[in-house]
Structures are given as structure tokens and as C-alpha cells.
Design a protein around this motif. Structure first.
Motif, PDB file in Angstrom:
ATOM      1  N   ALA A  88      -4.494   0.279  -4.370  1.00 39.46           N
ATOM      2  CA  ALA A  88      -3.143   0.484  -4.202  1.00 39.46           C
ATOM      3  C   ALA A  88      -2.821   1.422  -3.085  1.00 39.46           C
ATOM      4  N   GLY A  89      -3.724   2.196  -2.521  1.00 40.60           N
ATOM      5  CA  GLY A  89      -3.335   2.935  -1.465  1.00 40.60           C
ATOM      6  C   GLY A  89      -4.046   4.323  -1.213  1.00 40.60           C
ATOM      7  N   ILE A  90      -3.574   5.275  -0.644  1.00 38.79           N
ATOM      8  CA  ILE A  90      -4.140   6.513  -0.415  1.00 38.79           C
ATOM      9  C   ILE A  90      -3.374   7.690  -0.823  1.00 38.79           C
ATOM     10  N   ALA A  91      -3.967   8.914  -1.157  1.00 41.44           N
ATOM     11  CA  ALA A  91      -3.083  10.075  -1.315  1.00 41.44           C
ATOM     12  C   ALA A  91      -3.790  11.318  -0.425  1.00 41.44           C
ATOM     13  N   LYS A 110       0.916  -1.301   0.025  1.00 50.09           N
ATOM     14  CA  LYS A 110       0.322  -0.072  -0.019  1.00 50.09           C
ATOM     15  C   LYS A 110       0.880   1.327  -0.134  1.00 50.09           C
ATOM     16  N   VAL A 111       0.558   2.207  -0.814  1.00 48.01           N
ATOM     17  CA  VAL A 111       1.282   3.361  -0.952  1.00 48.01           C
ATOM     18  C   VAL A 111       0.484   4.613  -0.289  1.00 48.01           C
ATOM     19  N   ILE A 112       1.530   5.500   0.113  1.00 47.06           N
ATOM     20  CA  ILE A 112       0.894   7.020   0.777  1.00 47.06           C
ATOM     21  C   ILE A 112       1.630   7.849  -0.144  1.00 47.06           C
ATOM     22  N   PHE A 113       0.604   8.516  -0.919  1.00 44.66           N
ATOM     23  CA  PHE A 113       0.957   9.569  -1.698  1.00 44.66           C
ATOM     24  C   PHE A 113       0.701  11.085  -1.231  1.00 44.66           C
ATOM     25  N   ALA A 114       1.580  11.915  -1.328  1.00 41.92           N
ATOM     26  CA  ALA A 114       1.359  13.108  -0.611  1.00 41.92           C
ATOM     27  C   ALA A 114       1.567  14.333  -1.758  1.00 41.92           C
ATOM     28  N   TYR A 115       0.517  15.092  -1.912  1.00 37.66           N
ATOM     29  CA  TYR A 115       0.446  16.374  -3.037  1.00 37.66           C
ATOM     30  C   TYR A 115       0.959  17.397  -2.360  1.00 37.66           C
ATOM     31  N   LEU A 152       8.657  13.173   5.619  1.00 37.75           N
ATOM     32  CA  LEU A 152       8.617  12.268   4.521  1.00 37.75           C
ATOM     33  C   LEU A 152       8.930  10.791   4.886  1.00 37.75           C
ATOM     34  N   ALA A 153       9.193  10.620   6.157  1.00 32.58           N
ATOM     35  CA  ALA A 153       9.572   9.304   6.358  1.00 32.58           C
ATOM     36  C   ALA A 153       8.272   8.326   6.400  1.00 32.58           C
ATOM     37  N   GLN A 154       6.937   9.034   6.289  1.00 33.14           N
ATOM     38  CA  GLN A 154       5.847   8.425   6.306  1.00 33.14           C
ATOM     39  C   GLN A 154       5.302   8.478   4.959  1.00 33.14           C
ATOM     40  N   VAL A 155       5.874   8.677   3.928  1.00 35.27           N
ATOM     41  CA  VAL A 155       5.392   8.798   2.657  1.00 35.27           C
ATOM     42  C   VAL A 155       6.035   8.042   1.668  1.00 35.27           C
ATOM     43  N   THR A 156       5.450   7.638   0.773  1.00 32.72           N
ATOM     44  CA  THR A 156       6.094   6.526  -0.172  1.00 32.72           C
ATOM     45  C   THR A 156       6.308   7.327  -1.368  1.00 32.72           C
ATOM     46  N   HIS A 157       5.418   8.126  -1.862  1.00 28.78           N
ATOM     47  CA  HIS A 157       5.605   8.855  -3.133  1.00 28.78           C
ATOM     48  C   HIS A 157       4.967  10.457  -3.033  1.00 28.78           C
ATOM     49  N   LEU A 158       5.895  11.333  -3.389  1.00 27.97           N
ATOM     50  CA  LEU A 158       5.591  12.586  -3.315  1.00 27.97           C
ATOM     51  C   LEU A 158       5.358  13.321  -4.687  1.00 27.97           C
ATOM     52  N   VAL A 159       4.326  13.729  -4.796  1.00 29.80           N
ATOM     53  CA  VAL A 159       3.805  14.629  -6.079  1.00 29.80           C
ATOM     54  C   VAL A 159       3.913  15.785  -6.151  1.00 29.80           C
ATOM     55  N   TYR A 160       4.706  16.635  -7.025  1.00 30.77           N
ATOM     56  CA  TYR A 160       4.922  18.085  -7.123  1.00 30.77           C
ATOM     57  C   TYR A 160       4.084  18.625  -8.145  1.00 30.77           C
ATOM     58  N   LYS A 161       3.118  19.631  -7.581  1.00 31.20           N
ATOM     59  CA  LYS A 161       2.306  20.123  -8.546  1.00 31.20           C
ATOM     60  C   LYS A 161       2.582  21.666  -8.810  1.00 31.20           C
ATOM     61  N   SER A 162       3.018  22.365 -10.070  1.00 27.38           N
ATOM     62  CA  SER A 162       3.197  21.381 -11.077  1.00 27.38           C
ATOM     63  C   SER A 162       4.070  22.078 -12.150  1.00 27.38           C
ATOM     64  N   ALA A 163       4.449  21.298 -13.074  1.00 31.41           N
ATOM     65  CA  ALA A 163       5.189  21.800 -14.453  1.00 31.41           C
ATOM     66  C   ALA A 163       3.937  22.295 -15.264  1.00 31.41           C
ATOM     67  N   LYS A 164       4.667  23.182 -16.291  1.00 30.52           N
ATOM     68  CA  LYS A 164       3.624  23.532 -17.220  1.00 30.52           C
ATOM     69  C   LYS A 164       4.303  23.162 -18.443  1.00 30.52           C
ATOM     70  N   VAL A 165       3.446  23.117 -19.586  1.00 30.75           N
ATOM     71  CA  VAL A 165       3.452  22.682 -20.900  1.00 30.75           C
ATOM     72  C   VAL A 165       3.199  23.860 -21.780  1.00 30.75           C
ATOM     73  N   ASP A 166       4.072  24.196 -22.870  1.00 30.26           N
ATOM     74  CA  ASP A 166       3.468  25.269 -23.791  1.00 30.26           C
ATOM     75  C   ASP A 166       2.834  24.486 -25.005  1.00 30.26           C
ATOM     76  N   GLU A 167       2.678  25.352 -25.914  1.00 26.74           N
ATOM     77  CA  GLU A 167       1.698  24.900 -27.148  1.00 26.74           C
ATOM     78  C   GLU A 167       2.635  24.299 -28.227  1.00 26.74           C
ATOM     79  N   ASP A 168       4.166  24.024 -27.967  1.00 24.24           N
ATOM     80  CA  ASP A 168       4.730  23.260 -28.711  1.00 24.24           C
ATOM     81  C   ASP A 168       5.087  21.917 -28.148  1.00 24.24           C
ATOM     82  N   GLY A 169       4.498  21.707 -26.895  1.00 23.94           N
ATOM     83  CA  GLY A 169       4.853  20.421 -26.286  1.00 23.94           C
ATOM     84  C   GLY A 169       6.134  20.503 -25.235  1.00 23.94           C
ATOM     85  N   TYR A 170       6.693  21.653 -25.125  1.00 25.24           N
ATOM     86  CA  TYR A 170       7.916  21.576 -24.297  1.00 25.24           C
ATOM     87  C   TYR A 170       7.555  21.556 -22.797  1.00 25.24           C
TER      88      TYR A 170
END
Length: 931
Positions: A386-389, A25-30, A48-66
């Protein structure tokens, strides 16, 4: 102790790592990018010792896909304390890299898109070139900033020209294409780097959203599906509801009818994607780290499912943002601590809420707590999710009220214990080490005290055993030594029966016995060693031998009373089980009683009767019953005491003409070991006359008498009164040593040593030999025999006399062999006993005990402890007033009170402190000292 703590710390880390490895079981943190500004919540603030996955919000994407950073300052430029200057980037991304080093179990993911940053996804996914640009750019971004995976947060539906022109169905297919190409690229990269890179999709939990993406097909290319069930109800609705209801029960549906609100639940959203083909082990349930509130809520149903007049002002709301009603965990705890807010539980939805009718015209707050999270974790387990976030982790707090900690404890209870221990250690490290150091010092002191106590107890036990042993030995010596002294007084009567050298040796034995008798009597009388009788040491004894000894000892007394012994020389052996010393004492006392009871010129008749178990000795005399005077009472007491110690029985019979007593002892079938015999043999021919030989237990031979000479003052005689046979191991050396002892005597006796029929040693000539001699043999000497030549034949009376003397020597030697093992103890006891009336006090000094005498500059030091000394002397001789002082009570002048609890005793102008525990005892027994 430090090694132990390091071991436990290493074990804790191992256990922590093993727990994460074994759990599925995973523990996500946003973490939201803007949290670094407000509420100034940073990566280091997350446990963070209590977290399995750290999700960083967020990166941007331009019109050319970069793909590019969403906020350059927050993401890669902001400086943090402790950051390395040579690092390629700083900011939050840099902190995430350091966080992974500190938490090896942690995986970091960059979320691309989200509200306001998903505008170009539709066009990018529809174009092969743009899609390829996006995949390549996303992977480069992930590698550059050292993330472990990518989350695609494509918000549907998007109001774009492409959607308007080509419709939503095209986006569904293009979304699948995008995920396929991302998955393929990440897989190839992972093979090249020997690492698993993750691909996650953040998907809306709205009931109607399942039809807007190809769930079954897309799920094949995803590692996890993060279902945004944390945002089910909130500020966009005018009806109070739970922020994340687990279930939607029938009664709830009924209550919500007629309201403009979605009738949904976490269970509905999850079952919807599962039914559409999503594998359960990839679905991650979402929960909110924040709370949501409404104002102006009616009190009906305690505010639940009621229309609200307004959304509450949230923790981070301002005039620019408007009301959003989101409360941080810390803000929520403040409400919970207010007694006007009541906590309620919805058992259908498995959710909590707070309501205060007096605040904001009715204040309603919905939130997650331990009870609701426990229900969600149980749901995850039962549905194999799978787990919880936790969304918006920046709203959480640190410490015991942390929602993340609560969730972690529910999912990983054992790991949570290890984490709490680690957190406690990190928080109170200095105090812990100070406490550990204190405990180590205190433990060391305690162990030292325990060791010293044990050592003291061992010394006390050793001294106690030594005391009991010495008491037994001295008391056992007392009677035989008195016997030797009595027999020695009669030695001149036999001076004509043996050669002068042998007579001299016998005389030396008598003198030594008298000296020992004086010393033993002195030690017994001046110490506590005579206070109680020793324990008997029974053995097989010939009662006739004891009678012979007693008869010879009492011979002068019988002569003074004008009585005789009858049948003293009974030839038949009569063996009994008894302590030889107590038996002798008893027989001497009984024969004395008989002599006092007999008429003059009468005989004391001795007879014995034997049965299978007992021997009865009858002592009878003719005469009236004597009157017992006060002077005779001690003798009667001694008889009773000896009888009890021997386990015997005694009965008295009395008439006008005859008195008798019958002593009954246990019979012994064991024959004593045959020991030295004294016999009369011709010097040059076969024996012509031989007295009835009698085996008498002894370990001495006459030649050993010279070794009993005193060599120094006081106890030197006692220390050397031990047989030479116990010191020399070689039999030939033993015989030669014994021969030299005889030959070197000042009187130069004529001695021959025979081994069988062979002459081994001799100092005689043929003309020196006389008709008769005394022959002495011993089993320890094998077939060696010593012969002392006499001038005249020995009579039977002389033989009996020698038997008596040898028997007494044997009894003495048996105890002296043990006593002389402790010469220092005996010497020091005698040192004290001889001075006890004159000494002032004894003081413990540097491991020794000093005897202080009046008008003596320097003390006499002893090795005995004060506690040991006190064991041998009662309070009349030495009185303890302090753990380091023993005083002579006869020398005490007075006791002075120095303060309320402090006293001093004055002894020969020396003031000695008195320990507090001794004061009541001194006041009770010596009250006159206090005036």
C-alpha cells in the motif's frame, strides 16, 4: 504577468490533486502527542502537502470502553496563532482541521491505544456491552474532532488478569469481533454521511507476532495494516544493528549467531503477514524518521554487528528517561557534517550507518537516507504494498534534508517538483514578486527598445529604398531634360510651322523642361544622389526613335562641326531591350564621338544589322583617328559605363581613312504599345499629305503642357508636372478638362475635339479653319482626337522635330509621375541643398530637424530625420558630430576639450557637444580643428 502566475499556480494545484488521485501508494506520517512539548514540534511544522495520511498518537480508552483525549491541553486547548475563536476546539486537533482545509488530499486518523493505553482492550473486546460502548464512543470521538478514520493500536501481549485467566486465544477471537463491529459502524456512518471512513490496525513487526492475531480474517475489515517495521533494533539490544534492515542475508545471519538479538528484517515481517493471508495492497511498510546510536563500539567491521558498551544519549534523553539512543534528523546531520564520521552501506540489508572510532570510544549510528528509502520504495512497488509510513515525524527536519521530502520525491517525482515550486514561492514570495516586477519592467523596457529598434530599422530601410528610388528617377530624368532644353532652343526655327497657341504651348514645355533641368541638376550636384549610377530599367525600345531624338538634340553640334547624319529616317522598326535614358545618353556620346572623328562636310553613316537575338548598330565616319585629350576622357568613361549598364557590347575599328564603332544590343520582338501619333491632315477634306507617322511612347498630350506651369517657388513646377490624365478617372471629364486647357490659353488657339466622326467640342468657326492641322490622339482617350490648326503645311523635318520633343516629354513624364509622389522630400532636400554652403548646423528637435542659419533668429524646421538627411549629403557638406547634430564643416572654428572625454565643436559662436564615438574620426580627418 500576474495572470500568468495565477494560471500556473492553479495548474500546479490541479496537477498536485490529480497526482494524488491517480497514485495508489500512500505516505503515512505518525505524530506523537507529546511532540508539542518536546521538541516543540507542531502540526504546522509538517510539510503536509507531501503526506496522504496523518495519524495522531494517541487517544486513551477507559475500562468502560469510552474514548477520550490523551492530553487535554495538547489535544484541544493549546492556543495557536491564527486559530478561530469560535471554533469548537483548539490545540493540535484544531490545527489538524485547518491542515485538511489547506491540503485537501490529507486524511487524518486518531490512533487509540498504544504503549500504556492498551490495558483495557482485552476486557473491552471480550464483553459485548463494553465492545458496543467502545465502538460508539470511538465514532463519536472521531466525528467530534473531525477525523477521517480510526487506528487501533492494541499492543500484544498484555499482562492482564483476563489474559492470565482465559489465555491469548480468546483475545485473538475478540480482536476480530472488535474489528468487525468497528468496520460495520464506520461503513454505516459513511453511507449516512456519503463519505469513506477508514479503519487501520497498527501491528507489531516482531517475527513471532504473526501468530498472535487472525491475520486473514481481521484483514478483511481493515483498510490498511500498518506494520511497525521502524522499531526492529534499538536501545533494548546490546548489539549494533540496522534500525530497519530491508533484508537479512546469509552473511548477516552468520555474524549475528551467538548474539542475544533478533534475526529479523522488514522483508521477513512483511512476507510473514502476506503468507498469513493479508492482502499486499493493504500493508503499509514503516520507516523511522529518527536514528539510533550506540557508544563504546569496537572498530571491527566498522562497528556493525558488534557489542556496544552502552546506548547513546539521544536527542531528547534526560536523567528521567535514561539512555534511549534516538537522534533527531537535525542531530544526525550534525554527525554527517563531521569529517571524522564515515558513511558505510550494507548492500545485503540495504541500509546505511555512520561510524566514528574516536567518538565515545567508538560511535555507531544507524539511520534511513535517500539510498535506503529508494530501496524500500522499490520493494513496495515490486510487492504491490500500500505504501510507507514515517514514525515519529517530529524527529524530521524542514528543507532539503527532510526525510519526508526525500521519500516524497522518490515516490512522486513530478508532484515533488510542483511542491518544491510551491514551497519556494511561499518562502520567497516577496522576493519573487519583486523579481517578477523587476523582470516585467525590464522586459517592457527591452520590448520597447526592440520595438523602437525595429521601427528604426524599418524607417532606415524605407529611407534607403526612397533614396535609391529618387536617385534612379533623378538620374533618369537628367538626360531627357537636357534633351528638352536642347530642343527648346531650336523651337524658334519652327515657329512658322504651327499656330501661335500651339507654339506658345510648346514654348511652355521647353521653359518647364529648362526649370526642371535646373532643379534636377541642382539636386544631383549638391547631394549624393549622383555618386553612383542607378540600376537600369530595361524595356522594349525602338532604336530609331532614340536616334531621331539624339539627332535633333545634336543638330546644332553637327552644324558647328559641319557634318551630317545619313539614313537617319530609317522606316523599319528596330526594337531592342534597353533602358531608354541610358541608351539615349550612350547614343548622344557616340554620335558626339563620331562628329569629332569625321572630316568636315562628311556624313555620319548609321546602319543596322539584325539576327535572331541581337541588333548591331554601326556608326561610321570618314576621317583619321582623333587624338583623345584629357577633356575627352570623361566621354569615353561615360560610353564604357553606359555600355556596361545596358549589358551591351561595343567594338571600335580604325584606319587612316575611316573610323567606326559597332554597338550590339539584345533584340526585342515586342512591339511597344501604340501611343500618340502626330500627323498632318486637311481640315475639310481627306488627307492629301501625311508624313510617315511614328509611334512614340508618351503619356502626355500638348494640352497637358499648361498643367506643367510652376505654381510656387522652387519645386512647385516639379510637383505639378504630372499629366492631368492621371488625376481624372472619367474619360468625358478628362477630355473636357483638356479642351478647356487649350481654349483658356492666353493665345486662344483654334481647337476641335472629335469622337470618331462627331465633333464634341470646338471653339472654331468655319472661316477659322486653315488647310493643315496637327492631330493628337491617345489610346487612353479611346476614339477621341484633338486637332490644332496651323497656318502652313508641316515639313518632314518638323515632324521629326515634334517626334523628338514628344519622346523626351514622355521619358520625363514617366519619372515625374513617380517623383511628384514625394513633394515634401524633394522640397526639403532642395531646402537643404540650396543652403548647404551657408547653414551653420542642423539639430534634431522634438521629432523635427531644424536648419540654423547665421543671423537668423528662428530655424527652419524639416520633417526629415538627421539619419535620412545624412544619407543625401557627404561629410564635405554636412558632418555628423552627435546623434542630434549635423554641422557644416566649412563653418567649424575649432574643437575644445572640456574634460578627459568631453569635447565641443564651435560653429558660428555656437558650442555643440561631440559624442565620444565621433572623436577618433574627427581627429583623423580634421586634425587641425584640435589645435
Amino acid at each position: 504577468m500576474r495572470f500568468l502566475l495565477l494560471f500556473l499556480s492553479a495548474f500546479s494545484c490541479f496537477f498536485s490533486s490529480a497526482s494524488y488521485a491517480s497514485e495508489e501508494k500512500v505516505i503515512f506520517a505518525y505524530y506523537n502527542q507529546w511532540a508539542t512539548y518536546s521538541p516543540s514540534y507542531h502540526i504546522n511544522d509538517i510539510p503536509l502537502a507531501q503526506v496522504t495520511h496523518l495519524v495522531y498518537k494517541s487517544a486513551k480508552v477507559d475500562e468502560d470502553g469510552y474514548v477520550d483525549v490523551g492530553d487535554e491541553f495538547a489535544d484541544i486547548s493549546q492556543a495557536y496563532p491564527g486559530s478561530e475563536e469560535e471554533a469548537d476546539f483548539a490545540g493540535t486537533f484544531g490545527q489538524m482541521v485547518l491542515a485538511k482545509e489547506a491540503n485537501p488530499q490529507l486524511k487524518t486518523l486518531i490512533s487509540i491505544g498504544g504503549w500504556g493505553r492498551s490495558d483495557h482492550f482485552s476486557n473491552i473486546a471480550a464483553d459485548d456491552e463494553l465492545r458496543a460502548n467502545f465502538v460508539e464512543s470511538a465514532l463519536e470521538f472521531m466525528l467530534q474532532y473531525q477525523f477521517d478514520g480510526i487506528e487501533i493500536d492494541w499492543i500484544y501481549p498484555i499482562a492482564s488478569k483476563r489474559v492470565e485467566q482465559q489465555g491469548l486465544e480468546a483475545d485473538k477471537a475478540n480482536y476480530l469481533k472488535l474489528m468487525i463491529e468497528l468496520n460495520r459502524a464506520l461503513h454505516l456512518l459513511g453511507n449516512d454521511r456519503n463519505k469513506k471512513f477508514l479503519l487501520i490496525a497498527s501491528v507489531s513487526a516482531a517475527p513471532e507476532y504473526t501468530d498472535k492475531w487472525l491475520v486473514r480474517d481481521v484483514s478483511k475489515y481493515l483498510d490498511y495494516i500498518s506494520l511497525t517495521t521502524a522499531y526492529m533494533h534499538g536501545w533494548w539490544e546490546q548489539v549494533t544493528n540496522h534500525i530497519g534492515p530491508l533484508y537479512l542475508g546469509p552473511s548477516t545471519r552468520q555474524k549475528l549467531q551467538g548474539f542475544d538479538t533478533e534475526q529479523n528484517s522488514i522483508n521477513q515481517a512483511i512476507q510473514s503477514v502476506l503468507d498469513a493471508g493479508a492482502p499486499s495492497h493493504k500493508v503499509v511498510l514503516n520507516a523511522a524518521a529518527f536514528a539510533t546510536g550506540w557508544d563504546q563500539v569496537e572498530q571491527t567491521n566498522n562497528g556493525l554487528f558488534e557489542e556496544a558498551g552502552a546506548v547513546s544519549w539521544g536527542s531528547w534523553d534526560s536523567s528521567g528517561t535514561g539512555r534511549q539512543g534516538l537522534y533527531s534528523r537535525g542531530h544526525l546531520i550534525g554527525f554527517m557534517d563531521d569529517p571524522e564520521y564515515q558513511l558505510f552501506w550494507d548492500d545485503e540489508a540495504k541500509m546505511n550507518w555512520l561510524y566514528n572510532p574516536n567518538k565515545n570510544n567508538g560511535h555507531f549510528i544507524t539511520f534511513e537516507n535517500e539510498k535506503s528509502l529508494t530501496a524500500k520504495v522499490a520493494y513496495i512497488e515490486s510487492n504491490n504494498l500500500a505504501g510507507i509510513a514515517l514514525r515519529q515525524i517530529h524527529n524530521d527536519v524542514k528543507g532539503k534534508d527532510s526525510l519526508l521530502r526525500t521519500l516524497h520525491t522518490i515516490m512522486y517525482p513530478w508532484q515533488a517538483i510542483a511542491f518544491k515550486g510551491k514551497l519556494f514561492y511561499q518562502t520567497y514570495k516577496a522576493r519573487i514578486w519583486l523579481t517578477v516586477a523587476f523582470l516585467v519592467v525590464m522586459s517592457s523596457i527591452l520590448l520597447r527598445l526592440i520595438y523602437l529598434q525595429r521601427k528604426e530599422e524599418e524607417l532606415d530601410l524605407r529611407d534607403r529604398n526612397q533614396y535609391l528610388k529618387l536617385k534612379s528617377q533623378l538620374q533618369q530624368l537628367n538626360n531627357p531634360l537636357q534633351g528638352i532644353a536642347a530642343l527648346a532652343q531650336r523651337l524658334p526655327q519652327h515657329s512658322e510651322s504651327i499656330t501661335e497657341p500651339s507654339y506658345t504651348q510648346m514654348l511652355q514645355v521647353g521653359q518647364t523642361g529648362q526649370q526642371l533641368n535646373y532643379l534636377v541638376h541642382h539636386l544631383l550636384q549638391d547631394t549624393t544622389l549622383s555618386h553612383s549610377p542607378r540600376q537600369p530599367e530595361p524595356e522594349s525600345v525602338d532604336i530609331n526613335d532614340s536616334l531621331y531624338v539624339c539627332g535633333n538634340i545634336l543638330s546644332p553640334y553637327f552644324e558647328s562641326k559641319k557634318v551630317q547624319l545619313s539614313n537617319l529616317g530609317i522606316a523599319k522598326r528596330t526594337m531592342v531591350i534597353a533602358d531608354p535614358s541610358y541608351l539615349q545618353k550612350l547614343l548622344i556620346t557616340l554620335l558626339s564621338w563620331a562628329a569629332d572623328s569625321a572630316n568636315k562636310h562628311e556624313k555620319i553613316t548609321l546602319t543596322t544589322e539584325l539576327d535572331t537575338r541581337h541588333v548591331s548598330l554601326t556608326i561610321a565616319v570618314n576621317g583619321p583617328a582623333p587624338s583623345i585629350s584629357i577633356a575627352q576622357l570623361p566621354n569615353m568613361t561615360a560610353i564604357k559605363q553606359c555600355v556596361n549598364l545596358l549589358g551591351a557590347e561595343i567594338h571600335y575599328h580604325s584606319s587612316d581613312k575611316q573610323q567606326s564603332c559597332v554597338l550590339t544590343l539584345l533584340s526585342s520582338k515586342q512591339e511597344p504599345e501604340k501611343l500618340p501619333e502626330i500627323q498632318v491632315t486637311p481640315s475639310t477634306q481627306a488627307p492629301t499629305a501625311q508624313a510617315s507617322s511614328r509611334d512614340v511612347q508618351t503619356a502626355e498630350k500638348p494640352s497637358d503642357s499648361t498643367s506643367l506651369e510652376p505654381t510656387a517657388e522652387r519645386l512647385k513646377t516639379l510637383q505639378h508636372f504630372s499629366s492631368q490624365a492621371t488625376k481624372i478617372k472619367d474619360i468625358n471629364e478628362l477630355v473636357k478638362e483638356a479642351f478647356d486647357v487649350f481654349v483658356n490659353d492666353p493665345k486662344h488657339p483654334k481647337v476641335e475635339v472629335m469622337r470618331g466622326d462627331n465633333l464634341v467640342h470646338s471653339n472654331t468657326e468655319e472661316d477659322d479653319k486653315v488647310d493643315d492641322g496637327v492631330s493628337i490622339s491617345h489610346p487612353d482617350l479611346d476614339d477621341y482626337k484633338f486637332q490644332l490648326y496651323s497656318r502652313e503645311p508641316l515639313g518632314e523635318e518638323d515632324i521629326y522635330y515634334y517626334h523628338s520633343l514628344v519622346a523626351q516629354i514622355q521619358m520625363v513624364r514617366r519619372q515625374l509621375h513617380e517623383i511628384t509622389k514625394e513633394p515634401q522630400l524633394l522640397s526639403e532636400l532642395y531646402e537643404i541643398a540650396s543652403r548647404k554652403d551657408k547653414l551653420s548646423y542642423i539639430k534634431a528637435e522634438n521629432g523635427y530637424s531644424g536648419i540654423y542659419m547665421p543671423n537668423q533668429a528662428d530655424p527652419t524646421y524639416l520633417s526629415l530625420r538627421l539619419k535620412t538627411i545624412k544619407m543625401y549629403f557627404d561629410d564635405d557638406a554636412l558632418l555628423q558630430v552627435h546623434r542630434s547634430w549635423l554641422v557644416n564643416p566649412k563653418k567649424v572654428i575649432r574643437i575644445q576639450q572640456i574634460s578627459k572625454l568631453k569635447y565641443e565643436v564651435e560653429v558660428d559662436n555656437q558650442k555643440i557637444p561631440i559624442a565620444r564615438p565621433y572623436i577618433p574620426v574627427l581627429k583623423q580627418h580634421f586634425p587641425h580643428w584640435f589645435y
